[in-house]
Enzyme design. Structure first.
Site, short mmCIF file in Angstrom:
data_model
loop_
_atom_site.label_atom_id
_atom_site.label_comp_id
_atom_site.label_asym_id
_atom_site.label_seq_id
_atom_site.Cartn_x
_atom_site.Cartn_y
_atom_site.Cartn_z
N HIS A 1 0.77 -1.25 0.25
CA HIS A 1 0.08 0.21 -0.11
C HIS A 1 0.89 1.21 0.08
CE1 HIS A 1 1.12 0.72 4.19
NE2 HIS A 1 0.83 -0.52 4.41
N GLU B 1 -1.92 -7.14 7.44
CA GLU B 1 -0.59 -7.00 8.13
C GLU B 1 -0.41 -7.82 9.49
OE1 GLU B 1 2.63 -6.95 7.60
OE2 GLU B 1 3.18 -4.84 7.46
#
Length: 219
Positions: free
Chosen positions: A11, A88
């Protein structure tokens, strides 16, 4: 199962990235430079013939994925899907803490004072186990919990991917680095996390992963 490629994109840069804070399941928006970096990646990938698009369910990944899909030649056929399995790593008690401080606490019982030294001496899976042990609530993911989740995510992609597909997957720094450590055959320098908005390329052949490219800057 099929043979296909996964374009793993980290990202764009967030506010917590900018401030060097632990950002796992916690989530902050893309910072202005993160938006610009994601837009550059979108332009670089606009002619890639994507068949499927996925992101983790964190807003920073969803927003990056949307920017890439909206620029892509196949945008009318792509319907991005959120997969929590590619979140994550969960840092538990250490979420939002200054990264250097967190890794000092985690590394101390093992004679290390920073993430780089823990990684070099013990490897990424050990950093997860050490963090769970150091977490006073023991909420942080250990290696077994983490890989159970990631492997479940790959199996979900297997359910829809076909031979020859190109798959977009927007995920996170430690997750992409971990996948590269496990499936990169030792070919890549993992002392640095993949750059924000960079490309890591993975080939998945009947359930077998091989990383062929790591942290390529897209501009």
């Amino acid at each position: 199962m099929a043979k296909y490629q996964i374009y793993m994109i980290r990202h764009g840069k967030t506010w917590f990235n900018k401030y060097n804070k632990m950002q796992g399941w916690s989530d902050t928006p893309l910072a202005p430079e993160g938006l610009e970096g994601a837009k550059l990646a979108a332009k670089a990938l606009k002619d890639v013939d994507f068949d499927l698009a996925f992101s983790s369910d964190a807003r920073r990944a969803i927003d990056t994925c949307k920017l890439i899909v909206d620029e892509n030649k196949n945008k009318e056929q792509l319907n991005p899907t959120k997969l929590m399995e590619f979140r994550e790593q969960f840092y538990g008690y250490f979420e939002g803490m200054n990264s250097s401080e967190a890794w000092f606490i985690v590394g101390q019982p093992h004679g290390e004072t920073n993430f780089g030294d823990i990684l070099t001496k013990y490897g990424l899976d050990a950093t997860r186990d050490f963090m769970k042990a150091a977490d006073p609530f023991h909420d942080a993911e250990n290696a077994e919990e983490y890989w159970t989740r990631i492997n479940r995510g790959f199996k979900k992609i297997d359910e829809v991917a076909k031979d020859g597909d190109k798959v977009l997957l927007v995920s996170h720094g430690t997750t992409i680095r971990s996948i590269t450590e496990r499936f990169g055959g030792g070919k890549f320098d993992l002392t640095q996390s993949p750059k924000n908005s960079s490309l890591t390329l993975l080939e998945r052949d009947n359930g077998v992963n091989t990383v062929t490219k790591y942290s390529q800057i897209l501009d």
